[in-house]
Design a protein around this motif. Structure first.
Motif, PDB file in Angstrom:
ATOM      1  N   LYS A 242      18.647 -18.476 -42.812  1.00  0.00           N
ATOM      2  CA  LYS A 242      18.657 -17.845 -41.263  1.00  0.00           C
ATOM      3  C   LYS A 242      19.812 -18.443 -40.491  1.00  0.00           C
ATOM      4  CE  LYS A 242      14.591 -15.098 -40.337  1.00  0.00           C
ATOM      5  NZ  LYS A 242      13.905 -14.993 -39.593  1.00  0.00           N
ATOM      6  N   ASP A 279       2.089 -12.386 -45.262  1.00  0.00           N
ATOM      7  CA  ASP A 279       3.473 -12.384 -43.973  1.00  0.00           C
ATOM      8  C   ASP A 279       4.333 -12.994 -44.906  1.00  0.00           C
ATOM      9  OD1 ASP A 279       1.830 -12.017 -42.599  1.00  0.00           O
ATOM     10  OD2 ASP A 279       0.332 -13.600 -41.440  1.00  0.00           O
ATOM     11  N   HIS A 282       6.965 -10.801 -46.465  1.00  0.00           N
ATOM     12  CA  HIS A 282       7.652  -9.888 -45.209  1.00  0.00           C
ATOM     13  C   HIS A 282       8.500 -10.629 -44.923  1.00  0.00           C
ATOM     14  CE1 HIS A 282       7.582  -6.788 -41.915  1.00  0.00           C
ATOM     15  NE2 HIS A 282       7.999  -8.031 -40.751  1.00  0.00           N
ATOM     16  N   MET A 283       8.635 -11.832 -44.254  1.00  0.00           N
ATOM     17  CA  MET A 283       9.625 -12.944 -43.943  1.00  0.00           C
ATOM     18  C   MET A 283      10.761 -12.696 -45.232  1.00  0.00           C
ATOM     19  SD  MET A 283       7.810 -16.489 -42.554  1.00  0.00           S
ATOM     20  CE  MET A 283       9.584 -16.499 -42.288  1.00  0.00           C
ATOM     21  N   LEU A 285      11.344 -10.489 -47.011  1.00  0.00           N
ATOM     22  CA  LEU A 285      11.579  -9.351 -47.115  1.00  0.00           C
ATOM     23  C   LEU A 285      13.107  -8.817 -45.969  1.00  0.00           C
ATOM     24  CD1 LEU A 285       9.480  -7.083 -48.271  1.00  0.00           C
ATOM     25  CD2 LEU A 285      10.972  -7.556 -49.750  1.00  0.00           C
ATOM     26  N   LYS A 286      12.264  -9.650 -44.739  1.00  0.00           N
ATOM     27  CA  LYS A 286      13.208  -9.560 -43.752  1.00  0.00           C
ATOM     28  C   LYS A 286      14.849 -10.385 -44.072  1.00  0.00           C
ATOM     29  CE  LYS A 286      11.057  -6.989 -40.444  1.00  0.00           C
ATOM     30  NZ  LYS A 286      11.775  -5.701 -40.490  1.00  0.00           N
ATOM     31  N   LEU A 287      14.418 -10.869 -44.595  1.00  0.00           N
ATOM     32  CA  LEU A 287      15.730 -11.989 -44.950  1.00  0.00           C
ATOM     33  C   LEU A 287      16.753 -11.444 -46.199  1.00  0.00           C
ATOM     34  CD1 LEU A 287      17.293 -14.487 -44.649  1.00  0.00           C
ATOM     35  CD2 LEU A 287      15.976 -15.687 -46.826  1.00  0.00           C
ATOM     36  N   GLU A 289      16.881  -8.211 -45.846  1.00  0.00           N
ATOM     37  CA  GLU A 289      17.806  -7.078 -44.883  1.00  0.00           C
ATOM     38  C   GLU A 289      18.130  -6.846 -44.012  1.00  0.00           C
ATOM     39  OE1 GLU A 289      15.968  -3.864 -41.255  1.00  0.00           O
ATOM     40  OE2 GLU A 289      14.552  -5.167 -42.676  1.00  0.00           O
ATOM     41  N   LEU A 290      18.204  -9.022 -43.471  1.00  0.00           N
ATOM     42  CA  LEU A 290      19.039  -9.099 -42.700  1.00  0.00           C
ATOM     43  C   LEU A 290      20.516  -9.658 -43.513  1.00  0.00           C
ATOM     44  CD1 LEU A 290      19.521 -10.924 -40.018  1.00  0.00           C
ATOM     45  CD2 LEU A 290      19.396 -13.001 -41.017  1.00  0.00           C
ATOM     46  N   SER A 293      22.692  -6.029 -44.101  1.00  0.00           N
ATOM     47  CA  SER A 293      23.151  -5.922 -42.868  1.00  0.00           C
ATOM     48  C   SER A 293      24.665  -7.095 -42.414  1.00  0.00           C
ATOM     49  CB  SER A 293      22.635  -6.198 -41.545  1.00  0.00           C
ATOM     50  OG  SER A 293      22.267  -7.558 -40.995  1.00  0.00           O
ATOM     51  N   TRP A 295      24.129 -10.140 -43.020  1.00  0.00           N
ATOM     52  CA  TRP A 295      23.656 -11.739 -41.803  1.00  0.00           C
ATOM     53  C   TRP A 295      24.005 -11.074 -40.132  1.00  0.00           C
ATOM     54  CZ3 TRP A 295      21.053 -14.473 -44.755  1.00  0.00           C
ATOM     55  CH2 TRP A 295      21.571 -14.650 -45.490  1.00  0.00           C
TER      56      TRP A 295
END
Length: 397
Positions: A242, A279, A282-283, A285-287, A289-290, A293, A295
């Motif tokens: 991130k 959890d 989930h983090m 998968l969100k990364l 997704e980021l 896009s 970043w």
């Protein structure tokens, strides 16, 4: 007077009467003087300083001598550690005090041992104090360009990178160690990420680049973290990506490498196979997704003035919403916008006195507009002219 008599305080009139009736033979009334009490409290007492204020830094004035700056400090380590703690408590003072701090270090860091000690103190602060990694990286970048000492063992930046390499070489063991070892290692990883973003390397032609060795190091650290996919290691990897993902991917693409694609593939494999918590998955998968896009970065393809509904998907984002007589909402994106909007104006009669050329907003006999006086008050007009003349005179000077 009645109120003063009730409270036992003589009124002014009573005072005058008593003085007049005293007669010439009576002595003048003596006033009792309270004894002067001298306080033993020093102006430098801690009661006068807010909590968290460091009194030692009050002595470090720009025009003070070298000895004055070190009043109250026995060693270089004490001075440096005190300044680091000061930065941790008040990070906003970095811009105002860093130049003076560097000047002080140039006066005392004159040996290899002193430089090594300075590097170690900053490294320990950046990897042990929560949320100090960013400030530590900024501090390292500034000192790397402003410390004058450059011994044979290496300058400040070289010694700093050597110190980081010691921890870097133990990455495989650290990711498999106990929780304390992992925590220390994760702090080092995030500090190295901040160093990669903040440490500037100036080339021979004046160009500024990032340390390429740190770029390669971060890739290997990510591999080590994903090779031991326990929750704490994966959380550290997510934080690292991130923080630096967009910069790393751009750098790798410039070299024609697909390293970020490999990292994303490893993340997807971890989500499918690793026994990490829900959890953490989930983090991850969100990364992913980021990253999909870009970043979170938005690159405008056309200037704002050339934006049209056809080339800008956000063209109508901030447009107001109107309602027809039937309560149906419509915006500028609606094909029948002009027709519906004209109907709205006629229905509401929003501008009954508005002329086509926009010259008159008021109707005949409008009290508000008729009462407006366009002329200035003479005093205001004179003051305004004086102000304009003074401004013009200053500008010419």
């Amino acid at each position: 007077s009645e109120h003063l008599q009730k409270t036992g305080i003589p009124s002014r009139s009573e005072d005058k009467v008593s003085v007049l009736d005293s007669g010439p033979e009576m002595a003048e009334p003596q006033l009792a003087v309270a004894p002067v009490v001298t306080s033993k409290l020093s102006v430098k007492a801690p009661e006068f300083y807010p909590s968290g204020y460091n009194q030692n830094f009050n002595q470090n004035l720009p025009d003070s001598s070298f000895e004055d700056r070190y009043d109250g400090y026995l060693t270089l380590a004490e001075y440096v550690q005190d300044f680091l703690n000061h930065l941790a408590e008040q990070p906003g003072c970095f811009e105002t005090e860093i130049e003076q701090f560097a000047e002080a270090l140039n006066g005392c860091v004159t040996t290899d041992e002193a430089l090594q000690e300075l590097v170690e103190l900053i490294y320990q602060q950046a990897t042990s104090v929560p949320n100090f990694s960013y400030m530590g990286a900024r501090l390292c970048n500034y000192l790397s360009h402003h410390l004058t000492i450059s011994p044979q063992s290496g300058n400040f930046r070289q010694l700093l990178l050597q110190r980081c390499r010691t921890e870097y070489e133990n990455r495989d063991e650290a990711t498999k160690g106990d929780e304390t070892t992992k925590t220390q290692f994760h702090s080092f990883v995030l500090f190295l990420a901040e160093l990669y973003l903040n440490l500037e390397i100036k080339g021979t032609r004046g160009q500024v680049t990032r340390a390429e060795i740190l770029q390669e190091g971060l890739r290997e650290l990510l591999n080590a973290l994903f090779s031991n996919p326990v929750d704490s290691n994966l959380i550290c990897a997510v934080k690292l990506l991130k923080l630096t993902g967009s910069v790393l991917e751009d750098a790798w693409k410039d070299k024609g490498k697909n390293d970020m694609e490999e990292m994303i593939q490893r993340i997807e494999n971890v989500v499918l196979d690793a026994n990490c918590s829900r959890d953490v998955k989930h983090m991850l998968l969100k990364l992913v997704e980021l990253r999909s896009s870009n970043w979170g970065r938005v690159h405008g393809t056309t200037p704002h003035t050339e934006a049209t509904p056809e080339n800008d998907p956000n063209y109508f984002m901030n447009e107001p919403t109107f309602y027809t007589s039937d309560g149906v909402p419509f915006t500028a994106a609606d094909p029948d916008y002009q027709e519906k909007y004209q109907e709205l104006l006629e229905r509401e009669d929003l501008f009954p006195y508005y002329e086509e050329n926009g010259a008159d907003l008021s109707g005949p006999g409008d009290l508000y507009f008729d009462d407006i006086d366009d002329e200035m008050d003479p005093e205001i007009e004179e003051a305004y002219e004086k102000f304009c003349l003074e401004s013009e005179h200053k500008r010419k000077q």
